[in-house]
Design an enzyme around this catalytic site. Structure first.
Site, mmCIF file in Angstrom:
data_model
loop_
_atom_site.group_PDB
_atom_site.id
_atom_site.type_symbol
_atom_site.label_atom_id
_atom_site.label_comp_id
_atom_site.label_asym_id
_atom_site.label_seq_id
_atom_site.Cartn_x
_atom_site.Cartn_y
_atom_site.Cartn_z
ATOM 1 C CG HIS A 1 -1.837 0.980 0.978
ATOM 2 N ND1 HIS A 1 -1.833 2.437 1.465
ATOM 3 C CD2 HIS A 1 -3.237 1.111 0.511
ATOM 4 C CE1 HIS A 1 -3.001 3.005 0.983
ATOM 5 N NE2 HIS A 1 -3.721 2.245 0.746
ATOM 6 C CD GLU B 1 -5.179 2.539 -3.202
ATOM 7 O OE1 GLU B 1 -6.214 2.493 -2.791
ATOM 8 O OE2 GLU B 1 -4.116 2.283 -2.618
#
Ligand code: PGA
Length: 251
Positions: free
Chosen positions: A86, A162
């Protein structure tokens, strides 16, 4: 393939009671709830339709790694999914592509469905889509380099595109600005091409993350190439989250 909606709660909420309440309200099919590690044990008994995921994992099995959580520990808790790479971990905790690669391999070998996050920061995107592609390609090539001899478990790979600049900050009350759906689609097609041609991974799911909310979810999920969404801030707002999930069920 049904769309997958991943709820990334990040470092929220502050109490176990709230976490349990939120989990119950988010217990829908085709949903993966990724709570903080400390809530996994208590919420796993509260959900029957959703799956449980972890927000991170360490690559070693056990040993002197203060503060870390291994894939075996998570597996023994009944966790099925794990997020790796992430952008918040990369940015705030200096996780490199090499570290992400080790985490990914450890989790795949343990049988997890691994949600690998890739995406470019704003300074790169400002240079244009070709620069963003080069950046994401490097992230993918490094993260996936050890997977070539891991078939068939590579079908457990889920890649999240993302863009870092599109992430809202994962707060309940802050809405960010999502990528343009057509541009996210272009990046996702590009990622698929790399998985196909460089890694012989033909069947994996690619999802979009970054300020997905009740209003824009359909703009992304309507494309067949976009296999779902990673949802931060809006996953803390049960009504809105439910509306995202319902939108996903429609495709
Ligand atoms: P956001 O977060 O939906 O709040 O932008 C997404 C994520 O970082 O996983």
């Amino acid at each position: 393939m049904a769309k997958l909606i991943v709820a990334n709660w990040k470092m929220n909420p502050s109490t176990e009671t709230e976490a349990i309440k939120l989990a119950r309200a988010s217990d829908h099919k085709n949903v993966v709830i990724c709570p903080s590690f400390v809530y996994i044990s208590s919420i796993k008994y509260q959900v029957s339709r959703a799956q449980i995921g972890a927000q991170d994992v360490f690559w070693e099995e056990s040993g002197p790694y203060t503060g870390e959580i291994s894939a075996v520990m998570l597996k023994n808790l009944g966790v099925r999914y794990v997020i790796v790479g992430h952008s918040e971990r990369r940015r705030l905790f200096y996780e490199t592509d090499e570290m992400v690669s080790k985490k990914l391999l450890a989790a795949l070998k343990e049988g997890f469905k691994v949600i690998l996050c890739v995406g470019e920061p704003l300074a790169i995107r400002r240079k244009g889509i070709p620069a963003a592609k080069r950046f994401v390609k490097k992230q993918l090539l490094t993260a996936l380099k050890g997977t070539l001899n891991l078939k068939p478990i590579t079908s457990n790979l889920i890649v999240t595109y993302e863009p870092v600049w599109a992430i809202s900050g994962g707060k309940r009350d802050i809405r960010g600005k999502a990528d343009k759906p057509e541009e996210a689609l272009e990046m996702i097609r590009f990622i698929k091409k790399i998985l196909d041609s460089r890694f012989m991974i033909h069947d994996s799911r690619i999802i979009y993350g970054g300020s997905v909310n009740g209003e824009n979810a359909g703009d992304f999920l309507k494309y067949k190439e976009i296999g779902g969404a990673l949802v931060g801030g809006a996953s803390l707002r049960p009504q809105e989250f439910r509306s995202i999930v319902r939108t996903a069920w429609g495709y």
